[in-house]
Structures are given as structure tokens and as C-alpha cells.
Motif scaffolding. Structure first.
Motif, mmCIF file in Angstrom:
data_model
loop_
_atom_site.group_PDB
_atom_site.id
_atom_site.type_symbol
_atom_site.label_atom_id
_atom_site.label_comp_id
_atom_site.label_asym_id
_atom_site.label_seq_id
_atom_site.Cartn_x
_atom_site.Cartn_y
_atom_site.Cartn_z
ATOM 1 N N LYS A 50 0.899 -1.368 0.035
ATOM 2 C CA LYS A 50 0.039 0.084 -0.028
ATOM 3 C C LYS A 50 0.920 1.225 -0.032
ATOM 4 C CE LYS A 50 -3.800 2.166 0.128
ATOM 5 N NZ LYS A 50 -4.928 1.837 -1.031
ATOM 6 N N ASP A 51 2.009 1.116 0.495
ATOM 7 C CA ASP A 51 3.025 2.160 0.719
ATOM 8 C C ASP A 51 3.333 2.622 -0.711
ATOM 9 O OD1 ASP A 51 3.011 2.705 3.433
ATOM 10 O OD2 ASP A 51 4.483 1.288 3.824
ATOM 11 N N PHE A 52 3.600 1.567 -1.420
ATOM 12 C CA PHE A 52 4.100 1.640 -2.867
ATOM 13 C C PHE A 52 3.014 2.186 -3.865
ATOM 14 C CE2 PHE A 52 7.379 -1.133 -1.550
ATOM 15 C CZ PHE A 52 8.548 -0.406 -2.068
ATOM 16 N N GLU A 53 1.781 1.872 -3.434
ATOM 17 C CA GLU A 53 0.570 2.342 -4.351
ATOM 18 C C GLU A 53 0.334 3.828 -4.133
ATOM 19 O OE1 GLU A 53 -4.171 1.255 -4.907
ATOM 20 O OE2 GLU A 53 -3.475 0.998 -2.943
ATOM 21 N N ASN A 54 0.505 4.195 -2.916
ATOM 22 C CA ASN A 54 0.430 5.769 -2.521
ATOM 23 C C ASN A 54 1.385 6.689 -3.221
ATOM 24 O OD1 ASN A 54 -1.567 5.167 -0.738
ATOM 25 N ND2 ASN A 54 -0.160 5.097 0.804
ATOM 26 N N VAL A 55 2.778 6.142 -3.434
ATOM 27 C CA VAL A 55 3.559 6.844 -4.477
ATOM 28 C C VAL A 55 3.538 6.506 -5.760
ATOM 29 C CG1 VAL A 55 6.388 6.898 -4.828
ATOM 30 C CG2 VAL A 55 5.497 6.530 -2.468
ATOM 31 N N LEU A 56 3.344 5.265 -6.392
ATOM 32 C CA LEU A 56 3.156 5.163 -7.879
ATOM 33 C C LEU A 56 1.832 5.678 -8.377
ATOM 34 C CD1 LEU A 56 4.339 1.299 -7.794
ATOM 35 C CD2 LEU A 56 5.761 3.414 -8.429
ATOM 36 N N SER A 57 0.947 5.836 -7.624
ATOM 37 C CA SER A 57 -0.481 6.406 -8.202
ATOM 38 C C SER A 57 -0.045 7.669 -8.617
ATOM 39 C CB SER A 57 -1.629 6.051 -7.025
ATOM 40 O OG SER A 57 -1.207 6.753 -5.821
ATOM 41 N N LYS A 58 0.869 8.536 -8.221
ATOM 42 C CA LYS A 58 0.983 10.001 -8.783
ATOM 43 C C LYS A 58 1.547 9.718 -10.092
ATOM 44 C CE LYS A 58 2.290 11.207 -4.082
ATOM 45 N NZ LYS A 58 3.362 11.968 -3.364
ATOM 46 N N ASP A 59 1.941 8.649 -10.939
ATOM 47 C CA ASP A 59 2.500 8.621 -12.114
ATOM 48 C C ASP A 59 1.803 7.928 -13.169
ATOM 49 O OD1 ASP A 59 3.883 8.146 -14.455
ATOM 50 O OD2 ASP A 59 5.659 9.261 -13.559
ATOM 51 N N GLN A 60 0.741 8.227 -13.666
ATOM 52 C CA GLN A 60 -0.141 7.061 -14.463
ATOM 53 C C GLN A 60 0.755 6.247 -15.453
ATOM 54 O OE1 GLN A 60 -3.206 6.606 -13.693
ATOM 55 N NE2 GLN A 60 -2.753 7.703 -12.062
ATOM 56 N N ALA A 61 1.853 6.937 -15.958
ATOM 57 C CA ALA A 61 2.586 6.050 -17.112
ATOM 58 C C ALA A 61 3.173 4.772 -16.367
ATOM 59 C CB ALA A 61 3.620 7.054 -17.639
ATOM 60 N N LEU A 62 3.627 5.234 -15.117
ATOM 61 C CA LEU A 62 4.155 4.150 -14.297
ATOM 62 C C LEU A 62 3.057 3.084 -14.154
ATOM 63 C CD1 LEU A 62 6.759 5.818 -11.837
ATOM 64 C CD2 LEU A 62 7.534 4.265 -13.547
ATOM 65 N N VAL A 63 2.067 3.463 -13.574
ATOM 66 C CA VAL A 63 0.884 2.655 -13.427
ATOM 67 C C VAL A 63 0.672 1.732 -14.411
ATOM 68 C CG1 VAL A 63 -1.533 2.376 -12.543
ATOM 69 C CG2 VAL A 63 -0.063 3.828 -11.369
ATOM 70 N N ALA A 64 0.406 2.221 -15.669
ATOM 71 C CA ALA A 64 0.122 1.685 -16.913
ATOM 72 C C ALA A 64 0.997 0.526 -17.114
ATOM 73 C CB ALA A 64 -0.075 2.643 -17.943
ATOM 74 N N ARG A 65 2.592 0.994 -17.170
ATOM 75 C CA ARG A 65 3.504 -0.215 -17.226
ATOM 76 C C ARG A 65 3.740 -1.249 -16.267
ATOM 77 N NH1 ARG A 65 8.246 0.248 -20.665
ATOM 78 N NH2 ARG A 65 6.746 1.766 -21.731
#
Length: 299
Positions: A50-65
Motif C-alpha cells: 500500500k505504501d508503494f501504491e501511494n507513491v506510484l499512483s502519482k504517475d499514471q505512466a508508471l501504473v500503466a507499465r
């Protein structure tokens, strides 16, 4: 904007740096701020998906990849992965780090350089990403280096970022190596000096910035001498294999321990462990094409 005198780069060439160079630095696509947050999170002793989700969710390109990789044929799965925590658990932290750093720098490292002798088919990207993998393995293998594996990966990935700007001011044919003296003649700085300046502009940790700045002269890196030595050794290995210059890359080329003994002594890597270190590097390198490319890249 950070001024030249604030960069801790003391080379006299800052007095003659071309103003157009600083303008080009400003126009470079910025590295995602998620990288800095991710590095800080990875340093914690305890963390959750969940900690990583909070950070990664700020960059949609990263989430998509991330979701694309999680649902690819690289991982055996019984159902479709829809969320970041699920993907993190499936992929694992180590692979997640590689994806985050590589995708964040993709807009930079995918570029073609016309005046440096990289292979025209994503040569700079292959060299940069390969350097990240080599540096990470070396940092993890060294009991002496004070550079963490993920920091070494980012430093390797971005070690030649200064070339992205300098390339615009060179007038070569891209077939012969460009010396640091030629870089200074063109813009007033070499690629390592300019790279250190750029990374400070992006507020990356000093551990990464200083190692990039001094990867050609590790002895000048003060408290980060061993970290800069990791990058210097990674450059030697990359040169042996022609990473980014040859296509396809032959990872079977021998890396005799005698050639690298001075580096190994400084980093505290036992000679009898060298074969294992090389094998780990080869294993990491062999997975590059499957993890990160959007177009086929042979490595």
C-alpha cells in the motif's frame, strides 16, 4: 534555477559554459518526482504494498507499465491483475524498482544521439539501462561500497545524461568516440560535469549525483569514492561487451578477473566471487528486452 556556483562542480570551465547549454538543461524532460519518493521509501526498514501504491499512483505512466508487465507472459497468473498492490506482490520489489526507474527515465534514455557512436537502434537506451543493471549487481556484491543497489541502478541509468545536451553542440559523424576534451571545447563542460549539474537540478540524492559527477575520476568523489568506483567498473564492463554500441550484444565475451583486479580490490569483492558476479550481471542483462521495451530490442 540553481546557479553554476551552487553545484559543487569546481572545474574552471563553469566560467566559460555556453548559456545555451543551461537553456537546454531547462528544456530536458524532467525525471519523475516519483523516483525520489520511491528511493526514500525503499530505504525504510518496513513498508507495505500500500505504501508503494501511494507513491506510484502519482504517475499514471508508471501504473500503466506496471500493470502491463504484471499481466504479461513474464509471470504465471490465474487471473487478471487490476491493482497496484496486487502487481507489487506478483512482480516483487526488486523487479518493481527496475520498472520504476527505467520507465521514469525512458523519455531521456530512448533518445537518439547523432554525434556519439551508439547503435542507432536504441543504442543509448541499451547502454543506459544496461549500466544500471551492471552497477546494481556490483554495488550489491561489494561489502565496502556505500551505494545502495537501487541508488547504483539510478546512477548507472543516468550516468551519461549530460550527453543528451552536449550532443546538440557537437559536429561529428557519430562513428568515433567523443573525448571529454572535445565535449569541453564544445560547451565548456564534459558529460560527467554537466550530468552532475542536471541531477542536482532534479534534487536527486547526493549519493547518486556525486557518483555520476565523478564516474570517470572516482578518487575525487570524497565520501562517495567507492560508489563512483562502482560506476567506473560498470563502464569498463559495458565497454567490453559493447553495450549500446554493438547489436546484438554478445554477453558471452569473457571478463578475465586480472583485468579488473584493481577495481575488485577497492570494492572488496573477492576474486573467487568474480565468476558469480559476472553470471548475475548476465542474468540481469538477459531479461532487459522482456521487461522494458515497447519496441523489440535485441540484447
Amino acid at each position: 534555477m540553481t546557479t553554476a556556483t551552487e553545484t559543487n562542480v569546481t572545474h574552471d570551465s563553469w566560467r566559460t559554459v555556453r548559456i545555451e547549454v543551461l537553456d537546454r538543461v531547462e528544456s530536458l524532460p524532467s525525471l519523475s518526482s516519483v523516483v525520489v519518493e520511491f528511493l526514500e521509501l525503499a530505504r525504510r526498514e518496513y513498508f507495505t504494498a500500500k505504501d508503494f501504491e501511494n507513491v506510484l499512483s502519482k504517475d499514471q505512466a508508471l501504473v500503466a507499465r506496471l500493470l502491463k508487465v504484471a499481466n504479461s507472459g513474464l509471470y504465471g497468473r490465474s487471473r487478471t491483475i487490476h491493482s497496484i498492490p496486487e502487481a507489487v506482490v506478483l512482480i516483487g520489489l526488486e523487479s518493481l524498482k527496475k520498472i520504476v526507474f527505467a520507465v521514469s527515465a525512458e523519455g531521456l534514455t530512448r533518445r537518439r544521439l547523432d554525434n556519439y557512436p551508439y547503435h542507432p537502434d536504441h543504442g543509448f537506451w541499451v547502454h543506459s539501462l544496461g549500466m544500471g543493471h551492471v552497477a546494481r549487481v556490483l554495488a550489491d556484491a561489494s561489502p565496502a561500497a556505500n551505494l545502495r543497489g537501487e541508488e547504483a541502478f539510478v546512477a548507472g541509468l543516468l550516468h551519461d545524461v549530460g550527453k543528451l545536451v552536449i550532443d546538440e553542440f557537437l559536429e561529428f559523424d557519430g562513428r568515433n568516440p567523443v573525448t571529454r576534451e572535445q565535449e569541453r571545447a564544445a560547451v565548456g563542460l564534459d558529460h560527467a560535469e554537466l550530468g552532475g549539474f542536471i541531477l542536482r537540478q532534479w534534487n536527486l540524492p547526493e549519493s547518486i549525483t556525486c557518483c555520476v559527477l565523478h564516474h570517470h575520476d572516482p578518487s575525487a568523489a570524497a565520501g562517495w569514492v567507492l560508489g563512483a568506483t562502482v560506476l567506473s567498473l560498470a563502464e569498463e564492463i559495458s565497454g567490453c561487451w559493447g553495450l549500446g554500441h554493438e547489436d546484438p550484444v554478445d554477453l558471452s565475451m569473457d571478463l578475465p578477473v586480472e583485468r579488473f583486479r584493481p577495481f575488485l580490490d577497492r570494492l572488496g569483492i573477492p576474486e573467487d566471487k568474480w565468476g558469480q558476479v559476472v553470471w548475475e550481471i548476465q542474468q540481469n542483462m538477459s531479461g532487459l528486452a522482456g521487461l522494458f521495451e515497447s519496441d523489440p530490442v535485441h540484447i
